[in-house]
Design an enzyme around this catalytic site. Structure first.
Site, short mmCIF file in Angstrom:
data_model
loop_
_atom_site.label_atom_id
_atom_site.label_comp_id
_atom_site.label_asym_id
_atom_site.label_seq_id
_atom_site.Cartn_x
_atom_site.Cartn_y
_atom_site.Cartn_z
N TYR B 114 0.81 -1.21 0.00
CA TYR B 114 0.00 0.00 0.00
C TYR B 114 0.85 1.26 0.00
O TYR B 114 0.50 2.26 -0.62
CB TYR B 114 -0.95 0.01 1.19
CG TYR B 114 -2.27 -0.64 0.87
CD1 TYR B 114 -3.12 -0.04 -0.07
CD2 TYR B 114 -2.66 -1.84 1.44
CE1 TYR B 114 -4.31 -0.65 -0.41
CE2 TYR B 114 -3.85 -2.45 1.11
CZ TYR B 114 -4.69 -1.84 0.18
OH TYR B 114 -5.87 -2.43 -0.15
N GLU B 210 0.65 -31.14 9.42
CA GLU B 210 0.46 -30.31 8.22
C GLU B 210 -0.42 -29.10 8.46
O GLU B 210 -0.10 -28.00 8.07
CB GLU B 210 -0.10 -31.17 7.07
CG GLU B 210 -0.24 -30.39 5.77
CD GLU B 210 -0.44 -31.29 4.56
OE1 GLU B 210 0.01 -32.44 4.60
OE2 GLU B 210 -1.06 -30.83 3.59
N ASP B 262 0.14 -35.33 5.01
CA ASP B 262 -0.74 -36.17 4.19
C ASP B 262 0.09 -37.07 3.29
O ASP B 262 1.23 -36.76 2.94
CB ASP B 262 -1.63 -35.28 3.31
CG ASP B 262 -2.68 -34.54 4.14
OD1 ASP B 262 -2.87 -34.92 5.31
OD2 ASP B 262 -3.27 -33.59 3.62
#
Lengths: 701, 382
Positions: B114, B210, B262
């Site tokens: 910004y 995870e 996973d």
């Protein structure tokens, strides 16, 4: 009527239905051509009051131009439409008008006046194969007849065939039963051009005062035709205005002055669905004629007359058996010569050798008289015509508008940035020579979102109606404009800021109807049209690609120059160096890197011409004119002065001060002035520097 | 929580070091800008040389077991349509950073975006169209200047959580990670020793999972208490803050790192990044990579070994298969028999499994049975 009689006869004899042959025979009689057309006036273009007004003007203008050209005179025409009921209620849709067309042509000899203006199907143009505007000899007499039917007033003709003699003033009323004109008044007069017209409106009077309207010196000879008729005057598509505008485009050698009626007729919304807002604006944007005091002046664009056309004999390939028999019969009656000489005299492209060969092939000698040819032999001859290889008909009978003239006409009439024109070689359909020309105008002020405007001409006469029935429309729709960078809905004309002009010049233009509104769709004609359009399209495609390339180059420069300001500012804030020298140094580099943009423009100097120069120079072999000034996105953008930055004069400051200065010292935009770049590139751009605009360049700060 | 000034590092000493560091960074920025000014004024092309952050410039240091950035640099000239805007953006961010340092403030990535975002003068074009344009420019600056993100006074959003048997000090505040409730300690993006110090730790290892949902399971079951460890997650691909903290704990506290991810190419990739580093941040690998990290599960064999239900299978997509092939070809996996077997098995299975799939056995199967058993058996790949 017919039915009523049937019923009475049925009442007389109940057993017998209908009439007997004798009774029927009593009712069977000649139908006068004029009577037929009086009942079927739509066939001639008098379907409604608005179109009737247009057709009247059109027929008179066509005749005048033909006459002038045949007389070797540069045409000057005055078209005056007077509203004879100026005080009618605002809601009344049609009014009575007096249409007067004055030309400076050769005039008409007294004894021919009745024939020309008072008979349908009388004229010099029907029987010969010569390129002219009128063909059948229906037009002007039909207009007079329409006037007579709707107002009861005869038409008035003033014609002066000899500059030294008095003019003839004749009033003619057409007798539809006899197809003959009745002369109501016939006098000799000094009053040509008619003095009355010179003060018909304020505008006309003002113009006449400046010797710009119906000045006697410009009209030593000539003809004036006045017809009173019930009509409706309304601008827009299919109007008198559009007709004259287009006629001026196709006839840059003619000058037109148009005095329109004082007011338009009340509109009838669903009458002319074509007249949308956009169409109206397209029509108006196309007029670059001058308008003074309500009088429109279409000035002359070129000073030479079109090439004089030669009359030709029919070509054997385009003849039909019946016509051949007819020609043989005529020849017997007048010449009583041999078939051998008949073939050479009455056809083009039959040499003595070919004639002899044909005679041999159909089993007659060169001595055989034409009268001895019976229909069976004639048919053999006809087949021989088909089989023999013959040169195409001569083309000196055609007077195309010409690439240069078309460009001049388009330039005059359409405000665009790119113009291209092409003229095909003459070709043949049904043994008749014809020539197709096309021109396109692209960009500029033309509306972007609409379908291209198609303007069609046949022998220099604009065709205003039945566009989609016209061969030219089909040719445009079949041309793949997408290849040239335009959008095109399937099976339609392309969309975009485009005007497409098609002209067909021929000794006989095949119209779809007597009102001459659309060209019949012969394969040969459509093919030529497409080839002409493709030629124009290729030029446009090249131009658009070039334009895109230049635009990309100028975009590139734009990008660099835009960012340089930001960079100079950031560097200034980090290091405290004065930003101005950094900016200037970077600008020099940026300009040098994108110099290609300038070079491209200069290389194109050949096609970049000013409007004034283009009509004088004759290196238009390319058939292309590009108006630099009219291109909105191009050179002006390329050379747009990029945000001339006036950096706040900050001496080399320390880092902390610099970041404060950013907030506290905004530069008032009033203090902005263009930075005089001393960069070497400035040289290459000085030529166009006039187009630079710095007024609205915003401040960087 | 009781705020308490840290006593290990005197404040004045710290601020002195910080000042010195800032001065160094500022000088680097000014040097870069001066070079551009010099080039501009002498008519040379303004070009910034930026070390290439791409696979082609990433080297595998087998000895250290981490990815390292090569020496290749890419020129970023101003006068090239492809790089002109990036050049300008780099200059703008240089200025933004130098402003931040001068003001002694830090800013988020979004804040920096910004601060440098405005319309280019005289146009309607924005200097930055979005944060996704701004972030890579900052990474470019990091490598071009050879300065780390925190040295540029820029930080990313907090991401990832931690609980466990450890007490740390964060900007002087003591934080007891044993008492973090259900939310845990949010991992900040800057975890350098001057910000965070480790105080007291009994933990024997770190268990990294995870994502947050799995982490919640472990936290709710007080896994870290029962097994005396530290429990972290990185919300998927762990951000720099998380990886740096894990690396510091493994190095400074000598704790082994065990990962539960996973069973799919994405999980394998996360493990690879934790262990060896990533391509785009290869220049930071020595601070981020943890070559000793171990992959505990979920393993491709678990479907049979744990007798899972068919319902847990998620078919491999074409993309997954392609990705698995790529991962198998990574130099650090290529010669690793365990990993080759693992990926082979995954592809042979034809399906992937999430950690949550173990829930089909029992809600706390993963915390009560699965992980403790595997830990005990030392059944992992490293």
């Amino acid at each position: 009527m017919e039915r009523h009689i049937d019923m009475t006869s049925a009442a007389k004899d109940v057993k017998r239905r209908g009439s007997n042959a004798e009774e029927m025979g009593a009712r069977q009689r000649d139908i006068s051509v004029s009577e037929f057309f009086a009942k079927n006036r739509h066939l001639l273009g008098f379907d409604n009051p608005r179109k009737a007004l247009l057709t009247t003007v059109k027929e008179a203008v066509d005749n005048s131009l033909d006459a002038c050209e045949e007389g070797g005179i540069l045409p000057e025409l005055a078209v005056v439409i007077e509203d004879l009921q100026p005080d009618r209620a605002a809601t009344v849709k049609s009014s009575r008008y007096r249409v007067t067309i004055v030309d400076n042509g050769p005039g008409i000899v007294r004894k021919q006046v009745e024939n020309i203006f008072g008979r349908l199907l009388y004229g010099s143009k029907f029987h010969r194969l010569k390129m002219s505007r009128g063909q059948q000899g229906i037009g002007i007499s039909a207009a007079g007849m329409y006037g007579l039917i709707t107002t009861g007033k005869p038409m008035t003709i003033v014609t002066r065939p000899k500059a030294t003699a008095l003019a003839h003033r004749i009033e003619l009323a057409m007798n539809t039963k006899t197809n003959r004109a009745e002369v109501i008044a016939d006098e000799e007069t000094q009053d040509f051009p008619p003095e009355r017209l010179r003060s018909v409106t304020l505008g006309a009077r003002a113009l006449a005062g400046e010797k710009g309207f119906l000045d006697a010196i410009e009209f030593p000879t000539g003809t004036s035709v006045s017809i009173e008729l019930e009509g409706r005057y309304q601008r827009g598509r299919g109007s008198v205005d559009e007709f004259l505008e287009l006629t001026a485009i196709a006839n840059p050698h003619a000058k037109f002055v148009f005095v329109p009626p004082s007011r338009e007729s009340a509109t009838e919304e669903d009458d002319m669905p074509l007249v949308t807002q956009g169409a109206a604006s397209a029509a108006s944007s196309a007029t670059t004629t001058t308008e003074t005091h309500g009088v429109l002046i279409f000035p002359r664009g070129v000073q030479e007359l079109p090439r004089e056309t030669q009359e030709i004999q029919p070509h054997p390939k385009g003849i039909e058996l019946g016509i051949l028999l007819q020609m043989l019969k005529e020849y017997e009656a007048t010449e009583k010569g041999s078939l051998y000489s008949f073939l050479q005299e009455r056809f083009c492209r039959i040499s003595p050798t070919t004639a002899a060969l044909m005679c041999k092939k159909i089993g007659v000698t060169t001595r055989t008289r034409a009268s001895d040819i019976d229909p069976t032999v004639a048919e053999k001859l006809f087949k021989e015509f088909e089989a023999t290889k013959l040169a195409p008909p001569p083309t000196d009978c055609l007077a195309p508008i010409g690439v240069r003239q078309m460009l001049a006409g388009m330039l005059k009439g359409v405000r665009a940035e790119f113009y291209a024109a092409s003229s095909r070689e003459a070709a043949v359909y049904r043994g008749r020579p014809f020539q197709i020309e096309a021109a396109i105008a692209f960009g500029g002020d033309l509306p972007c979102e609409e379908s291209a405007r198609v303007i069609r001409f046949a022998n220099r006469v604009p065709l205003l109606f039945q566009q989609s029935a016209c061969s030219s429309f089909k040719a445009i729709a079949e041309t793949a404009w997408k290849n040239y960078g335009l959008q095109q809905p399937r099976g339609n004309v392309p969309t975009g800021p485009l005007v497409v002009m098609i002209h067909m010049a021929s000794v006989w233009v095949p119209f779809t109807s007597e009102s001459k509104e659309a060209i019949a769709d012969y394969d040969e004609i459509r093919k030529e049209m497409k080839l002409a359009l493709m030629e124009c399209g290729r030029k446009l495609g090249t131009y658009l690609r070039k334009r895109l390339k230049m635009k990309r180059e100028s975009d590139r420069r734009d990008v660099f120059e835009r960012y340089i300001g930001e960079i100079a500012k950031a560097l200034h804030q980090i290091t405290g160096h004065n930003p101005k020298p950094i900016y200037d140094a970077l600008l020099v580099q940026a300009r040098a890197k994108t110099k290609v943009a300038d070079v491209e423009l200069d290389e194109d100097g050949r096609v970049l011409k000013s409007e004034a120069a283009s009509s004088e120079e004759d290196d238009d072999d390319d058939g292309v004119i590009i108006l630099q000034s009219a291109i909105p996105n191009l050179p002006t953008t390329t050379l747009r002065a990029i945000a001339p930055i006036e950096f706040d004069e900050v001496p080399a400051v320390t880092k902390t001060r610099a970041s404060k200065a950013k907030v506290s010292a905004p530069v008032a935009s009033a203090a902005l002035k263009p930075t005089a770049s001393k960069a070497p590139v400035a040289k290459s751009t000085t030529k166009k520097s006039a187009s630079r605009s710095v007024a609205d360049t915003p401040s960087l700060f | 929580m009781a705020a308490k000034k840290t006593t290990t590092t005197p404040a004045s000493d710290l601020s002195g070091r910080l000042k010195e560091r800032d001065a160094r960074t500022t000088k680097k920025i000014i040097d870069l800008a001066e070079e551009m000014v010099r080039r501009a004024l002498s008519g040379q092309d303004p070009i910034i040389q930026i070390p290439t952050r791409a696979k082609s410039n990433t080297l595998w240091n087998a000895k250290r077991g981490i990815l390292e950035m090569g020496k290749a640099t890419a020129a970023r000239p101003l006068f090239d349509l492809k790089t002109a805007k990036q050049f300008m953006q780099t200059m703008l961010h240089s200025n933004t950073i130098s402003d931040l340092i001068a003001a002694g403030k830090t800013s988020s990535l979004r804040g920096v975006f910004y601060k440098a975002k405005h319309t280019v003068a005289g146009t309607r074009e924005n200097t930055f169209d979005g944060q996704d344009e701004s972030d890579p420019i900052l990474e470019d600056l990091e490598v071009a200047l050879g300065a780390l993100r925190e040295e540029l006074h820029v930080f990313a959003e907090n991401r990832g959580s931690m609980v466990g048997n450890i007490t740390i000090v964060d900007r002087g505040d003591e934080i007891n990670c044993r008492k973090m409730g259900s939310g845990g300690y949010a991992l900040p993006s800057i975890v350098e020793p001057d910000i965070i110090q480790f105080k007291k730790s009994e933990a024997k290892f770190i268990l990294h999972v995870e994502k947050g949902t799995v982490w919640n399971r472990f936290n709710e079951d007080r896994f870290w208490e029962k097994n005396n460890c530290i429990l972290t997650h990185g919300a998927g691909q762990p951000p720099r803050g998380c990886r740096r903290l894990l690396q510091r704990m493994t190095q400074e506290l000598k704790l082994p790192l065990i990962c539960v991810l996973d069973c799919d190419p994405w999980g394998h990739y996360i493990y690879s990044v934790i262990k060896q580093g990533s391509i785009s941040l290869a220049f930071e690998s020595s601070r981020l990579a943890i070559p000793e990290a171990k992959f505990l599960g979920i393993r491709a064999k678990d479907f049979h070994q744990c007798k899972l239900d068919d319902a847990v299978k998620i078919d491999l997509t074409d993309n997954d298969i392609k990705r698995a092939g790529e991962i198998a070809a990574y130099p650090w996996f290529e010669k690793h028999k365990g990993w080759q077997r693992e990926i082979d098995q995954l592809l042979k299975n034809g399906f992937k499994m999430e950690v949550e799939s173990l829930i089909t056995k029992d809600i706390s199967y993963v915390t009560d049975t699965y992980v403790p058993e595997r830990l005990k058996a030392r059944d992992w790949i490293d």
